[in-house]
Design a protein around this motif. Structure first.
Motif, PDB file in Angstrom:
ATOM      1  N   ASP A 235      54.082  32.325  79.346  1.00 18.75           N
ATOM      2  CA  ASP A 235      54.312  33.330  80.571  1.00 18.75           C
ATOM      3  C   ASP A 235      55.951  33.149  80.816  1.00 18.75           C
ATOM      4  O   ASP A 235      56.559  32.123  80.699  1.00 18.75           O
ATOM      5  N   ASP A 236      56.395  34.482  80.696  1.00 20.09           N
ATOM      6  CA  ASP A 236      57.997  34.657  80.957  1.00 20.09           C
ATOM      7  C   ASP A 236      58.355  34.076  82.202  1.00 20.09           C
ATOM      8  O   ASP A 236      59.464  33.548  82.441  1.00 20.09           O
ATOM      9  N   ASP A 237      57.702  34.210  83.316  1.00 18.60           N
ATOM     10  CA  ASP A 237      58.138  33.860  84.629  1.00 18.60           C
ATOM     11  C   ASP A 237      57.573  32.456  85.373  1.00 18.60           C
ATOM     12  O   ASP A 237      58.004  31.957  86.281  1.00 18.60           O
ATOM     13  N   ASN A 238      56.409  32.115  84.512  1.00 22.78           N
ATOM     14  CA  ASN A 238      55.747  30.867  85.187  1.00 22.78           C
ATOM     15  C   ASN A 238      55.438  29.959  83.891  1.00 22.78           C
ATOM     16  O   ASN A 238      54.116  30.099  83.634  1.00 22.78           O
ATOM     17  N   SER A 239      56.188  29.069  83.497  1.00 28.51           N
ATOM     18  CA  SER A 239      55.813  28.197  82.476  1.00 28.51           C
ATOM     19  C   SER A 239      54.800  27.231  82.538  1.00 28.51           C
ATOM     20  O   SER A 239      54.052  26.612  81.655  1.00 28.51           O
ATOM     21  N   SER A 240      54.441  27.061  83.946  1.00 25.09           N
ATOM     22  CA  SER A 240      53.371  26.084  84.151  1.00 25.09           C
ATOM     23  C   SER A 240      51.999  26.662  83.739  1.00 25.09           C
ATOM     24  O   SER A 240      51.074  26.030  83.469  1.00 25.09           O
ATOM     25  N   LEU A 241      51.974  28.170  83.652  1.00 24.44           N
ATOM     26  CA  LEU A 241      50.784  28.769  83.098  1.00 24.44           C
ATOM     27  C   LEU A 241      50.432  28.635  81.715  1.00 24.44           C
ATOM     28  O   LEU A 241      49.564  29.052  81.114  1.00 24.44           O
ATOM     29  N   ASP A 242      51.597  28.265  80.823  1.00 23.04           N
ATOM     30  CA  ASP A 242      51.531  28.250  79.467  1.00 23.04           C
ATOM     31  C   ASP A 242      50.509  27.296  78.769  1.00 23.04           C
ATOM     32  O   ASP A 242      50.270  26.257  79.759  1.00 23.04           O
ATOM     33  N   PHE A 243      49.615  27.831  77.938  1.00 14.24           N
ATOM     34  CA  PHE A 243      48.511  26.838  77.443  1.00 14.24           C
ATOM     35  C   PHE A 243      48.324  27.013  75.980  1.00 14.24           C
ATOM     36  O   PHE A 243      48.729  28.101  75.444  1.00 14.24           O
ATOM     37  N   ASP A 244      47.722  25.986  75.315  1.00 17.87           N
ATOM     38  CA  ASP A 244      47.328  25.975  73.878  1.00 17.87           C
ATOM     39  C   ASP A 244      45.860  25.437  73.959  1.00 17.87           C
ATOM     40  O   ASP A 244      45.912  24.234  74.406  1.00 17.87           O
ATOM     41  N   LYS A 272      45.208  19.847  79.387  1.00 20.39           N
ATOM     42  CA  LYS A 272      45.353  19.252  80.772  1.00 20.39           C
ATOM     43  C   LYS A 272      46.521  19.736  81.791  1.00 20.39           C
ATOM     44  O   LYS A 272      46.246  19.773  82.611  1.00 20.39           O
ATOM     45  N   ASP A 273      47.751  20.104  81.036  1.00 22.28           N
ATOM     46  CA  ASP A 273      48.855  20.566  81.643  1.00 22.28           C
ATOM     47  C   ASP A 273      48.579  21.806  82.294  1.00 22.28           C
ATOM     48  O   ASP A 273      48.844  22.126  83.596  1.00 22.28           O
ATOM     49  N   ALA A 274      47.943  22.726  81.718  1.00 24.18           N
ATOM     50  CA  ALA A 274      47.439  24.161  82.255  1.00 24.18           C
ATOM     51  C   ALA A 274      46.238  24.354  82.945  1.00 24.18           C
ATOM     52  O   ALA A 274      45.984  25.285  83.497  1.00 24.18           O
ATOM     53  N   LYS A 275      45.283  23.109  82.787  1.00 25.12           N
ATOM     54  CA  LYS A 275      44.194  23.115  83.329  1.00 25.12           C
ATOM     55  C   LYS A 275      43.297  24.369  82.748  1.00 25.12           C
ATOM     56  O   LYS A 275      42.638  24.963  83.567  1.00 25.12           O
TER      57      LYS A 275
END
Length: 409
Positions: A235-244, A272-275
């Protein structure tokens, strides 16, 4: 219903007036279901109810010549039964697929329009639906090559102001179907640029890469299919939404006397980070209750079967199953499943579940079938209100049963 009559009249007129061959086919079912859900949590759920639903799909294929045709699919009253005073007939008739196909002399096939998409390889990780696409399929000596562009959201034509086109959402795909004897391998890579997430007249977007490798084959009396899927989003604006996340599926089976016996292993990872957990998705139908109804592991489906767009999420599935034809008309099936969680730091992290499914199907005629299905599941150690002790955990028991009469034509 007026829409349906108009469409059928137009199809008939086209077929008779323009020398177009019209081919009709479809399916229809009516199903009665019973649901029971009970939990031992504080102020827990105790649901017991029944309902009927139905669905009809009408396929109409207008064949211009052997290399050119238009395919359509109409959904008619895909719904739960309700008070007839609530019925809005025209709202229950939808053209879900409309696309054109042309085969070139080079072995290239062009498909353009609203066609079935979001499905590849096996049913694992698939949630197919209508997608606006331009797709090319090129025949090869050992299979085919597939490439497509897909429009998810059109903001340029909608908003019409300068740079609004930058806020579109598009998907691009490149895949292959490779055959060698009894083996088939199907790789696919897709890229989605969802700039419609941020309407800023710019290129900020959620950018998703997905790689799938599916395979099928047979060695002697043993058949198998499987798939590996990896999804990463930035996510370009919110890296907390990034997931793998990734998923792995393997199904092996064999005929023992007249009984098909098999085993399934399916795994969905959890970021876990992105839930965010890997979703087996709606088409997979892993089990009658835990997957197809409860969608265990999906936060949005925790209302017990209300979302209807998922299957198991961030879970591992181990399943044994058997199917056999008792007579030419009667078939039966059974499966035993064990599910455990791969999720962390949430209400599902300690979850374990069991399910037994039974089914039978009887062919009344070649085109008319009556079927029964019964599923019983237990889910253990769901954490209540994100509690931290064993006293905060609860169990769930669920039953889903239905009988259904289905027609194909």
């Amino acid at each position: 219903m007026k829409k349906l009559l108009v469409i059928l009249a137009l199809l008939a007129f086209a077929a008779t007036s323009f020398a177009v061959e019209l081919k009709l086919s479809g399916d229809f079912y009516v199903r009665g279901s019973y649901i029971s859900i009970d939990t031992d949590e504080t102020n827990g759920v105790d649901e017991k109810y029944s309902y009927y639903d139905q669905d009809m799909n009408l396929w109409a294929k207008l064949v211009v010549d052997e290399n050119t045709w238009v395919t359509t699919r109409f959904a008619i009253h895909d719904e739960n039964w309700k008070d007839d005073s609530e019925d809005e007939a025209d709202d229950d008739f939808t053209a879900e697929r409309v696309w054109m196909t042309h085969k070139f002399s080079t072995g290239t096939t062009l498909d353009a329009g609203l066609m079935t998409g979001a499905g590849w390889g096996t049913a694992f990780g698939n949630d197919t639906g209508g997608k606006y696409r331009i797709k090319f399929t090129q025949a090869l000596p050992y299979g085919s090559l597939v490439a497509f562009v897909q429009k998810n959201t059109e903001k340029g034509a909608e908003l019409k102001y300068k740079d609004a086109e930058k806020d579109d959402s598009d998907t691009y795909g490149l895949g292959a179907n490779i055959k060698a004897g009894d083996f088939k391998i199907m790789p696919l890579v897709t890229y989605m640029n969802n700039s419609a997430k941020y309407l800023d007249n710019g290129t900020d977007a959620q950018k998703t890469w997905r790689a799938d490798v599916a395979f099928t084959g047979k060695v002697g009396m043993v058949g198998f299919e499987g798939e590996f899927s990896y999804v990463t989003m930035n996510d370009d604006d919110n890296s907390s939404l990034d997931f793998d996340v990734y998923g792995v599926y393997l199904n092996g089976y064999a005929m023992v006397d007249k009984v098909k016996v098999g085993a399934i292993v399916a795994y969905g990872s959890y970021d876990k980070d992105a839930k965010k957990g890997y979703d087996f998705e709606d088409d997979f139908d892993s089990t009658l209750v835990l997957g197809d109804w409860l969608q265990l592991g999906d936060d949005y489906a925790y209302g017990y079967g209300t979302k209807g767009e998922s299957d198991l999420v961030g879970m591992t599935l181990l399943q044994l199953y058997a199917k056999t034809n008792v007579t030419d008309k009667l078939s039966v099936n059974a499966s035993l499943s064990y599910v455990f969680s791969n999720q962390e730091d949430n209400e599902y992290e300690d979850v374990k579940a069991y399910e037994v499914d039974l089914g039978a199907s009887y062919a009344i005629t070649k085109n008319l079938t009556y079927s029964l299905a019964f599923g019983y599941a237990q889910v253990k150690d769901i954490i209540e209100n994100n509690g931290l002790t064993d006293e905060d955990k609860f169990d769930l028991k669920a039953i889903r049963a239905y009988h259904k009469i289905a027609l194909t034509f």
